[in-house]
Design a protein around this motif. Structure first.
Motif, PDB file in Angstrom:
ATOM      1  N   MET A  20     -12.214   6.618 -46.586  1.00  0.00           N
ATOM      2  CA  MET A  20     -11.084   5.718 -46.427  1.00  0.00           C
ATOM      3  C   MET A  20      -9.794   6.515 -46.536  1.00  0.00           C
ATOM      4  O   MET A  20      -9.653   7.358 -47.400  1.00  0.00           O
ATOM      5  CB  MET A  20     -11.136   4.636 -47.493  1.00  0.00           C
ATOM      6  CG  MET A  20      -9.932   3.771 -47.520  1.00  0.00           C
ATOM      7  SD  MET A  20     -10.417   2.083 -47.335  1.00  0.00           S
ATOM      8  CE  MET A  20      -8.883   1.312 -47.704  1.00  0.00           C
ATOM      9  N   SER A  21      -8.853   6.243 -45.651  1.00  0.00           N
ATOM     10  CA  SER A  21      -7.567   6.931 -45.663  1.00  0.00           C
ATOM     11  C   SER A  21      -6.701   6.411 -46.793  1.00  0.00           C
ATOM     12  O   SER A  21      -6.764   5.244 -47.172  1.00  0.00           O
ATOM     13  CB  SER A  21      -6.847   6.729 -44.337  1.00  0.00           C
ATOM     14  OG  SER A  21      -7.532   7.387 -43.309  1.00  0.00           O
ATOM     15  N   ALA A  22      -5.876   7.303 -47.311  1.00  0.00           N
ATOM     16  CA  ALA A  22      -4.935   6.918 -48.352  1.00  0.00           C
ATOM     17  C   ALA A  22      -3.910   5.952 -47.771  1.00  0.00           C
ATOM     18  O   ALA A  22      -3.507   6.091 -46.617  1.00  0.00           O
ATOM     19  CB  ALA A  22      -4.234   8.161 -48.896  1.00  0.00           C
ATOM     20  N   PRO A  23      -3.488   4.966 -48.561  1.00  0.00           N
ATOM     21  CA  PRO A  23      -2.486   4.022 -48.066  1.00  0.00           C
ATOM     22  C   PRO A  23      -1.160   4.719 -47.758  1.00  0.00           C
ATOM     23  O   PRO A  23      -0.576   5.348 -48.626  1.00  0.00           O
ATOM     24  CB  PRO A  23      -2.317   3.041 -49.230  1.00  0.00           C
ATOM     25  CG  PRO A  23      -3.541   3.192 -50.055  1.00  0.00           C
ATOM     26  CD  PRO A  23      -3.969   4.616 -49.887  1.00  0.00           C
ATOM     27  N   VAL A  24      -0.746   4.665 -46.514  1.00  0.00           N
ATOM     28  CA  VAL A  24       0.511   5.278 -46.082  1.00  0.00           C
ATOM     29  C   VAL A  24       1.134   4.374 -45.024  1.00  0.00           C
ATOM     30  O   VAL A  24       0.527   4.112 -43.986  1.00  0.00           O
ATOM     31  CB  VAL A  24       0.286   6.681 -45.477  1.00  0.00           C
ATOM     32  CG1 VAL A  24       1.589   7.265 -44.967  1.00  0.00           C
ATOM     33  CG2 VAL A  24      -0.370   7.622 -46.463  1.00  0.00           C
ATOM     34  N   LEU A  50      -7.561   6.226 -29.120  1.00  0.00           N
ATOM     35  CA  LEU A  50      -6.931   6.732 -30.335  1.00  0.00           C
ATOM     36  C   LEU A  50      -7.439   8.141 -30.585  1.00  0.00           C
ATOM     37  O   LEU A  50      -8.635   8.406 -30.452  1.00  0.00           O
ATOM     38  CB  LEU A  50      -7.285   5.867 -31.549  1.00  0.00           C
ATOM     39  CG  LEU A  50      -6.498   4.602 -31.793  1.00  0.00           C
ATOM     40  CD1 LEU A  50      -7.008   3.898 -33.051  1.00  0.00           C
ATOM     41  CD2 LEU A  50      -5.017   4.865 -31.915  1.00  0.00           C
ATOM     42  N   THR A  51      -6.553   9.033 -30.934  1.00  0.00           N
ATOM     43  CA  THR A  51      -6.949  10.387 -31.309  1.00  0.00           C
ATOM     44  C   THR A  51      -7.458  10.361 -32.748  1.00  0.00           C
ATOM     45  O   THR A  51      -7.310   9.352 -33.450  1.00  0.00           O
ATOM     46  CB  THR A  51      -5.742  11.337 -31.224  1.00  0.00           C
ATOM     47  OG1 THR A  51      -4.756  10.896 -32.172  1.00  0.00           O
ATOM     48  CG2 THR A  51      -5.143  11.380 -29.814  1.00  0.00           C
ATOM     49  N   GLY A  52      -8.024  11.469 -33.201  1.00  0.00           N
ATOM     50  CA  GLY A  52      -8.445  11.560 -34.600  1.00  0.00           C
ATOM     51  C   GLY A  52      -7.291  11.271 -35.552  1.00  0.00           C
ATOM     52  O   GLY A  52      -7.415  10.437 -36.457  1.00  0.00           O
ATOM     53  N   PRO A  53      -6.147  11.950 -35.350  1.00  0.00           N
ATOM     54  CA  PRO A  53      -4.991  11.652 -36.205  1.00  0.00           C
ATOM     55  C   PRO A  53      -4.512  10.201 -36.066  1.00  0.00           C
ATOM     56  O   PRO A  53      -4.040   9.603 -37.031  1.00  0.00           O
ATOM     57  CB  PRO A  53      -3.916  12.630 -35.726  1.00  0.00           C
ATOM     58  CG  PRO A  53      -4.685  13.767 -35.133  1.00  0.00           C
ATOM     59  CD  PRO A  53      -5.906  13.131 -34.509  1.00  0.00           C
ATOM     60  N   GLY A  54      -4.652   9.621 -34.876  1.00  0.00           N
ATOM     61  CA  GLY A  54      -4.269   8.229 -34.674  1.00  0.00           C
ATOM     62  C   GLY A  54      -5.157   7.283 -35.461  1.00  0.00           C
ATOM     63  O   GLY A  54      -4.678   6.326 -36.072  1.00  0.00           O
ATOM     64  N   ARG A  55      -6.456   7.553 -35.456  1.00  0.00           N
ATOM     65  CA  ARG A  55      -7.387   6.718 -36.237  1.00  0.00           C
ATOM     66  C   ARG A  55      -7.083   6.826 -37.727  1.00  0.00           C
ATOM     67  O   ARG A  55      -7.089   5.829 -38.448  1.00  0.00           O
ATOM     68  CB  ARG A  55      -8.837   7.116 -35.949  1.00  0.00           C
ATOM     69  CG  ARG A  55      -9.295   6.667 -34.594  1.00  0.00           C
ATOM     70  CD  ARG A  55     -10.784   6.905 -34.356  1.00  0.00           C
ATOM     71  NE  ARG A  55     -11.107   6.518 -33.004  1.00  0.00           N
ATOM     72  CZ  ARG A  55     -11.323   5.276 -32.583  1.00  0.00           C
ATOM     73  NH1 ARG A  55     -11.265   4.287 -33.445  1.00  0.00           N
ATOM     74  NH2 ARG A  55     -11.599   5.018 -31.327  1.00  0.00           N
ATOM     75  N   LYS A  56      -6.805   8.045 -38.173  1.00  0.00           N
ATOM     76  CA  LYS A  56      -6.498   8.260 -39.590  1.00  0.00           C
ATOM     77  C   LYS A  56      -5.196   7.547 -39.970  1.00  0.00           C
ATOM     78  O   LYS A  56      -5.115   6.885 -41.010  1.00  0.00           O
ATOM     79  CB  LYS A  56      -6.403   9.752 -39.887  1.00  0.00           C
ATOM     80  CG  LYS A  56      -6.171  10.061 -41.335  1.00  0.00           C
ATOM     81  CD  LYS A  56      -6.191  11.554 -41.596  1.00  0.00           C
ATOM     82  CE  LYS A  56      -5.953  11.804 -43.077  1.00  0.00           C
ATOM     83  NZ  LYS A  56      -5.948  13.214 -43.402  1.00  0.00           N
ATOM     84  N   GLY A  79      -4.789   4.435 -42.567  1.00  0.00           N
ATOM     85  CA  GLY A  79      -3.877   4.539 -43.699  1.00  0.00           C
ATOM     86  C   GLY A  79      -2.843   3.426 -43.701  1.00  0.00           C
ATOM     87  O   GLY A  79      -2.492   2.885 -44.754  1.00  0.00           O
ATOM     88  N   HIS A  80      -2.358   3.078 -42.515  1.00  0.00           N
ATOM     89  CA  HIS A  80      -1.365   2.005 -42.408  1.00  0.00           C
ATOM     90  C   HIS A  80      -1.984   0.662 -42.800  1.00  0.00           C
ATOM     91  O   HIS A  80      -1.383  -0.114 -43.551  1.00  0.00           O
ATOM     92  CB  HIS A  80      -0.807   1.948 -40.985  1.00  0.00           C
ATOM     93  CG  HIS A  80       0.340   1.011 -40.844  1.00  0.00           C
ATOM     94  ND1 HIS A  80       1.596   1.298 -41.309  1.00  0.00           N
ATOM     95  CD2 HIS A  80       0.413  -0.236 -40.311  1.00  0.00           C
ATOM     96  CE1 HIS A  80       2.405   0.269 -41.068  1.00  0.00           C
ATOM     97  NE2 HIS A  80       1.708  -0.664 -40.462  1.00  0.00           N
ATOM     98  N   VAL A  81      -3.193   0.397 -42.314  1.00  0.00           N
ATOM     99  CA  VAL A  81      -3.879  -0.848 -42.675  1.00  0.00           C
ATOM    100  C   VAL A  81      -4.142  -0.891 -44.181  1.00  0.00           C
ATOM    101  O   VAL A  81      -3.963  -1.928 -44.827  1.00  0.00           O
ATOM    102  CB  VAL A  81      -5.181  -1.007 -41.864  1.00  0.00           C
ATOM    103  CG1 VAL A  81      -6.029  -2.150 -42.397  1.00  0.00           C
ATOM    104  CG2 VAL A  81      -4.859  -1.235 -40.390  1.00  0.00           C
ATOM    105  N   ALA A  82      -4.529   0.250 -44.741  1.00  0.00           N
ATOM    106  CA  ALA A  82      -4.765   0.312 -46.194  1.00  0.00           C
ATOM    107  C   ALA A  82      -3.480  -0.004 -46.960  1.00  0.00           C
ATOM    108  O   ALA A  82      -3.502  -0.720 -47.969  1.00  0.00           O
ATOM    109  CB  ALA A  82      -5.300   1.688 -46.585  1.00  0.00           C
ATOM    110  N   GLU A  83      -2.349   0.503 -46.471  1.00  0.00           N
ATOM    111  CA  GLU A  83      -1.070   0.220 -47.131  1.00  0.00           C
ATOM    112  C   GLU A  83      -0.698  -1.250 -46.999  1.00  0.00           C
ATOM    113  O   GLU A  83      -0.229  -1.869 -47.956  1.00  0.00           O
ATOM    114  CB  GLU A  83       0.040   1.108 -46.566  1.00  0.00           C
ATOM    115  CG  GLU A  83       1.412   0.854 -47.145  1.00  0.00           C
ATOM    116  CD  GLU A  83       1.547   1.142 -48.644  1.00  0.00           C
ATOM    117  OE1 GLU A  83       2.667   0.930 -49.162  1.00  0.00           O
ATOM    118  OE2 GLU A  83       0.585   1.562 -49.314  1.00  0.00           O
TER     119      GLU A  83
END
Length: 100
Positions: free
Chosen positions: A1-5, A74-80, A84-88
Motif C-alpha cells: 500500500m502506498s503512503a498517504p500523499v 497508468l505508468t508505474g509511478p502513476g499507479r503509485k 497514495g492520493h486515494v490513501a490520503e
C-alpha cells in the motif's frame, strides 16, 4: 500500500476520474474515458497532457477500424501516485468520520 500523499495533479476531478478508470484496466481508449467522465475532447486532452507531463499516464496511438485511436495507461509511478492520493483521501475522510 502506498503512503498517504495528497497529489494536486491527480486531485482535479477530471484527472482523478481518469486515474480511477485507468487503475482498473491495463489501458483504456481515449474516447471511452472521455465519454465516461463527460468532457469534451479538448478538456480530456488537457487532462491527459497534465497527467502525461507528470509521468502518470502513457498515451499509445494505434490504428483501429481504419482510424487513429489513442489508448491510455497508468505508468508505474502513476499507479503509485494514485494509490497514495486515494490513501490520503481515505485518511482525511477518516478524520471527519471520527470527529462527528
Amino acid at each position: 500500500m502506498s503512503a498517504p500523499v495528497f497529489d494536486a495533479v491527480i486531485h482535479a476531478p477530471g484527472r482523478l476520474q481518469i486515474c480511477a478508470i485507468l487503475s482498473g484496466v491495463d489501458e483504456g481508449e481515449f474516447a471511452m474515458i472521455r465519454d465516461q467522465i463527460g468532457v469534451s475532447d479538448s478538456v480530456m486532452s488537457k487532462h491527459v497532457k497534465q497527467l502525461e507531463e507528470a509521468g502518470y499516464v502513457f498515451p499509445r496511438k494505434a490504428a483501429a477500424a481504419g482510424r487513429q485511436r489513442t489508448w491510455l495507461s497508468l505508468t508505474g509511478p502513476g499507479r503509485k501516485a494514485f494509490a497514495g492520493h486515494v490513501a490520503e483521501l481515505n485518511r482525511l475522510a477518516g478524520m471527519v468520520a471520527t470527529s462527528t
